[in-house]
Write an enzyme that holds these catalytic residues in place. Structure first.
Site, PDB file in Angstrom:
ATOM      1  N   ILE A   1       1.050  -1.278  -0.056  1.00  0.00           N
ATOM      2  CA  ILE A   1      -0.166   0.002  -0.075  1.00  0.00           C
ATOM      3  C   ILE A   1       0.834   1.134   0.094  1.00  0.00           C
ATOM      4  CG2 ILE A   1      -1.685   1.340   1.351  1.00  0.00           C
ATOM      5  CD1 ILE A   1      -3.058  -1.761   2.248  1.00  0.00           C
TER       6      ILE A   1
ATOM      7  N   ASP B   1      11.469   3.124   4.972  1.00  0.00           N
ATOM      8  CA  ASP B   1      11.169   1.716   5.041  1.00  0.00           C
ATOM      9  C   ASP B   1      12.369   0.988   5.691  1.00  0.00           C
ATOM     10  OD1 ASP B   1      10.249  -0.987   4.432  1.00  0.00           O
ATOM     11  OD2 ASP B   1       8.687  -0.177   3.225  1.00  0.00           O
TER      12      ASP B   1
ATOM     13  N   ASP C   1      13.573   3.028  10.773  1.00  0.00           N
ATOM     14  CA  ASP C   1      12.678   2.028  11.416  1.00  0.00           C
ATOM     15  C   ASP C   1      11.708   2.983  12.011  1.00  0.00           C
ATOM     16  OD1 ASP C   1      10.980   0.632  13.346  1.00  0.00           O
ATOM     17  OD2 ASP C   1      12.869  -0.893  13.568  1.00  0.00           O
ATOM     18  N   VAL C   2      10.507   3.050  11.824  1.00  0.00           N
ATOM     19  CA  VAL C   2       9.513   3.977  12.373  1.00  0.00           C
ATOM     20  C   VAL C   2       9.482   4.198  13.873  1.00  0.00           C
ATOM     21  CG1 VAL C   2       7.809   4.313  10.485  1.00  0.00           C
ATOM     22  CG2 VAL C   2       7.526   2.392  12.277  1.00  0.00           C
TER      23      VAL C   2
ATOM     24  N   SER D   1      -7.092  -0.319   9.655  1.00  0.00           N
ATOM     25  CA  SER D   1      -7.777  -1.516   9.068  1.00  0.00           C
ATOM     26  C   SER D   1      -8.931  -1.646   9.628  1.00  0.00           C
ATOM     27  CB  SER D   1      -6.816  -2.570   9.746  1.00  0.00           C
ATOM     28  OG  SER D   1      -7.439  -3.825   9.297  1.00  0.00           O
TER      29      SER D   1
ATOM     30  N   TYR E   1      -2.759  -7.313  16.646  1.00  0.00           N
ATOM     31  CA  TYR E   1      -2.779  -6.321  15.464  1.00  0.00           C
ATOM     32  C   TYR E   1      -4.038  -5.564  15.590  1.00  0.00           C
ATOM     33  CZ  TYR E   1      -3.067  -5.548  10.357  1.00  0.00           C
ATOM     34  OH  TYR E   1      -3.432  -4.560   9.338  1.00  0.00           O
TER      35      TYR E   1
ATOM     36  N   LYS F   1      -4.526  -1.603  15.570  1.00  0.00           N
ATOM     37  CA  LYS F   1      -5.201  -0.580  14.590  1.00  0.00           C
ATOM     38  C   LYS F   1      -6.294   0.122  15.328  1.00  0.00           C
ATOM     39  CE  LYS F   1      -2.653  -1.759  10.973  1.00  0.00           C
ATOM     40  NZ  LYS F   1      -1.817  -0.894  10.244  1.00  0.00           N
TER      41      LYS F   1
ATOM     42  N   THR G   1      -1.148  -7.822  -0.927  1.00  0.00           N
ATOM     43  CA  THR G   1       0.198  -7.355  -0.583  1.00  0.00           C
ATOM     44  C   THR G   1       0.801  -8.513  -0.263  1.00  0.00           C
ATOM     45  OG1 THR G   1      -0.253  -6.519   1.508  1.00  0.00           O
ATOM     46  CG2 THR G   1      -0.961  -4.933  -0.044  1.00  0.00           C
TER      47      THR G   1
HETATM   48  P1  NAI Z   1       3.753  -4.850   3.124  1.00  0.00           P
HETATM   49  O1  NAI Z   1       4.388  -5.722   3.938  1.00  0.00           O
HETATM   50  O2  NAI Z   1       3.518  -4.954   1.545  1.00  0.00           O
HETATM   51  O3  NAI Z   1       4.282  -3.252   3.337  1.00  0.00           O
HETATM   52  C1  NAI Z   1       4.542  -2.812   4.659  1.00  0.00           C
HETATM   53  C2  NAI Z   1       5.977  -2.246   4.529  1.00  0.00           C
HETATM   54  O4  NAI Z   1       6.149  -1.470   5.843  1.00  0.00           O
HETATM   55  C3  NAI Z   1       7.057  -2.979   4.172  1.00  0.00           C
HETATM   56  O5  NAI Z   1       7.917  -2.465   3.007  1.00  0.00           O
HETATM   57  C4  NAI Z   1       7.676  -2.944   5.528  1.00  0.00           C
HETATM   58  O6  NAI Z   1       9.210  -3.100   5.272  1.00  0.00           O
HETATM   59  C5  NAI Z   1       7.512  -1.732   6.202  1.00  0.00           C
HETATM   60  N1  NAI Z   1       7.560  -1.506   7.591  1.00  0.00           N
HETATM   61  C6  NAI Z   1       7.411  -2.568   8.557  1.00  0.00           C
HETATM   62  N2  NAI Z   1       7.801  -2.340   9.592  1.00  0.00           N
HETATM   63  C7  NAI Z   1       8.369  -1.160   9.562  1.00  0.00           C
HETATM   64  C8  NAI Z   1       9.157  -0.429  10.400  1.00  0.00           C
HETATM   65  N3  NAI Z   1       9.422  -0.589  11.710  1.00  0.00           N
HETATM   66  N4  NAI Z   1       9.599   0.672  10.053  1.00  0.00           N
HETATM   67  C9  NAI Z   1       9.676   1.255   8.635  1.00  0.00           C
HETATM   68  N5  NAI Z   1       8.826   0.544   7.695  1.00  0.00           N
HETATM   69  C10 NAI Z   1       8.348  -0.728   8.206  1.00  0.00           C
HETATM   70  O7  NAI Z   1       2.232  -4.386   3.851  1.00  0.00           O
HETATM   71  P2  NAI Z   1       0.701  -3.911   3.376  1.00  0.00           P
HETATM   72  O8  NAI Z   1      -0.432  -4.833   3.106  1.00  0.00           O
HETATM   73  O9  NAI Z   1       1.129  -2.654   2.222  1.00  0.00           O
HETATM   74  O10 NAI Z   1       0.466  -2.772   4.626  1.00  0.00           O
HETATM   75  C11 NAI Z   1       0.503  -1.394   4.631  1.00  0.00           C
HETATM   76  C12 NAI Z   1      -0.294  -1.074   5.757  1.00  0.00           C
HETATM   77  O11 NAI Z   1      -1.794  -1.357   5.539  1.00  0.00           O
HETATM   78  C13 NAI Z   1       0.098  -1.731   7.238  1.00  0.00           C
HETATM   79  O12 NAI Z   1      -0.044  -0.691   8.167  1.00  0.00           O
HETATM   80  C14 NAI Z   1      -1.113  -2.796   7.222  1.00  0.00           C
HETATM   81  O13 NAI Z   1      -1.537  -3.137   8.732  1.00  0.00           O
HETATM   82  C15 NAI Z   1      -2.108  -2.106   6.666  1.00  0.00           C
HETATM   83  N6  NAI Z   1      -3.349  -2.811   6.000  1.00  0.00           N
HETATM   84  C16 NAI Z   1      -2.964  -4.100   5.299  1.00  0.00           C
HETATM   85  C17 NAI Z   1      -4.080  -4.818   4.773  1.00  0.00           C
HETATM   86  C18 NAI Z   1      -3.775  -5.908   3.791  1.00  0.00           C
HETATM   87  O14 NAI Z   1      -4.684  -6.519   3.676  1.00  0.00           O
HETATM   88  N7  NAI Z   1      -2.882  -5.774   2.978  1.00  0.00           N
HETATM   89  C19 NAI Z   1      -5.495  -4.573   5.276  1.00  0.00           C
HETATM   90  C20 NAI Z   1      -5.561  -3.734   6.277  1.00  0.00           C
HETATM   91  C21 NAI Z   1      -4.487  -2.800   6.730  1.00  0.00           C
END
Ligand code: NAI
Length: 264
Positions: free
Chosen positions: A26, A45, A62-63, A141, A154, A158, A189
Site C-alpha cells: 500500500i 522503510d 525504522d518508524v 484496518s 494487530y 489498529k 500485498t
Molecule cells: P507490506 O508488507 O506490503 O508493506 C509494509 C511495508 O512497511 C514494508 O515495506 C515493510 O518493510 C514496512 N515496514 C514494516 N515495519 C516497518 C518499520 N518498523 N519501519 C519502517 N517500515 C516498516 O504490507 P501492506 O499490506 O502494504 O501494509 C501497509 C499497511 O496497511 C499496514 O499498516 C497494514 O497493517 C495495513 N493494512 C493492510 C491490509 C492488507 O490486507 N494488506 C489490510 C488492512 C490494513
C-alpha cells in the site's frame, strides 16, 4: 488496474509527501500514485533501498526510532521546503488468541503499528502547525473497527490508530491540519500473502472474500486512491474519519439471499 491508469489529475501537484512503508504494498502504490499526481515524495522503510522510481528521496528508517524519524522530517523540509502530506503505511501483522501471543511479539506489533504512527505524526504535525496546513492519513484496518478471530495485538494496534487519528483531528483542526484514517479490508500485498500463506490459510482467505460484497481481494492501488482523496484538497472538509475501503466486507453478513434473488 495499474497505478498510473488514474493518474495525472494534478490534485496534489507541488505538494511534499512523506510516506512510511514506501517499499512495498500500500505504501509503495501510494508513493507511485502521489508522484504521478505531481507531488514530491519522500519514503521511509526498513528495506536497504527503495524500488526504483517510487520516491524522490528514500531513507532506511525504522518508524520506532524517534531520532531517525525526527531527522527524516527535518531533511524532507530542508530539501523540499515543506511537509504537506503524511501517509503512515508502515505496518506488520501479528496476533493469535491472547494466550498464544508471545509478549515480545505483542510489543513489536504495537510498537510498529501504533507507536510508529504516533512518532511520525508527532514530528510531522509540528512542521504542519508551523506551516498552518497539512493532511495526515494513517492506514489503520477494518480490524481496528471490529474484532476478528485471533486478531489480538494487530487489532489492538489498529484500533489505537483509529482513535489516535480522531484525537489528532480534534487537537490540530484549528491549526489547519486534517487527520484521517483509512480502514482497508483485505488487500493483495506481500503482508496479506504472508498471513494467508499455504493451502489451509488460503481457504480461510477464500471464505473471507466470499463474504465481501464485491467478492474479490482489494488492490493496493485502490487504497492509494483513497489516500489521494484524503490527502488532497478534494477532502478539504474531511477530518477525523475512519474511511472504510473494504469491498463491502463489513457492510453486512451474506447468507445467500442474493443468490435466491438472482443477483449472483
Ligand atoms: P507490506 O508488507 O506490503 O508493506 C509494509 C511495508 O512497511 C514494508 O515495506 C515493510 O518493510 C514496512 N515496514 C514494516 N515495519 C516497518 C518499520 N518498523 N519501519 C519502517 N517500515 C516498516 O504490507 P501492506 O499490506 O502494504 O501494509 C501497509 C499497511 O496497511 C499496514 O499498516 C497494514 O497493517 C495495513 N493494512 C493492510 C491490509 C492488507 O490486507 N494488506 C489490510 C488492512 C490494513
Amino acid at each position: 488496474m495499474g497505478s498510473n491508469e488514474n493518474a495525472g489529475s494534478g490534485r496534489i501537484r507541488g505538494k511534499v509527501a512523506l510516506i512510511t512503508g514506501s517499499a512495498s504494498g500500500i505504501g509503495r502504490a501510494t508513493a507511485e500514485r502521489f508522484r504521478a499526481e505531481g507531488a514530491r515524495v519522500a519514503g521511509i522503510d526498513l528495506a536497504d533501498d527503495s524500488p526504483e522510481g517510487v520516491v524522490d528521496l528514500y531513507r532506511k528508517v525504522d518508524v520506532v526510532d524517534e531520532a531517525a524519524v525526527a531527522q527524516t522530517v527535518a531533511q524532507v523540509r530542508s530539501e523540499f521546503g515543506s511537509l504537506d502530506i503524511v501517509v503512515n503505511a508502515a505496518g506488520i501483522a501479528g496476533g493469535g488468541a491472547a494466550h498464544m501471543v508471545d509478549t515480545a511479539d505483542w510489543d513489536r506489533v504495537i510498537d510498529v503499528n501504533l507507536k510508529g504512527t504516533f512518532l511520525v505524526c508527532k514530528h510531522a504535525v509540528t512542521a504542519m502547525v508551523e506551516q498552518g496546513n497539512g493532511s495526515i492519513v494513517n492506514i489503520a484496518s477494518i480490524e481496528g473497527l471490529e474484532g476478528t478471530e485471533g486478531g489480538s495485538a494487530y487489532n489492538a494496534s489498529k484500533g489505537g490508530v483509529v482513535i489516535f487519528s480522531k484525537n489528532m483531528a480534534m487537537d490540530y483542526g484549528r491549526k489547519g491540519v486534517r487527520v484521517n484514517a483509512i480502514c482497508p479490508g483485505f488487500i493483495d500485498t506481500p503482508l496479506a500473502r504472508q498471513v494467508f500463506d499455504g493451502e489451509v490459510m488460503q481457504s480461510y482467505l477464500d471464505r473471507i472474500i466470499a463474504h465481501s460484497q464485491l467478492g474479490r481481494f482489494g488492490k493496493p492501488e485502490e487504497i492509494a486512491s483513497a489516500a489521494l482523496f484524503l490527502a488532497s484538497d478534494d477532502a478539504s472538509f474531511v477530518t477525523g474519519v475512519a474511511l472504510v475501503v473494504d469491498g463491502g466486507l463489513t457492510a453486512g453478513h451474506r447468507v445467500g439471499l442474493t443468490a435466491l434473488m438472482g443477483l449472483e
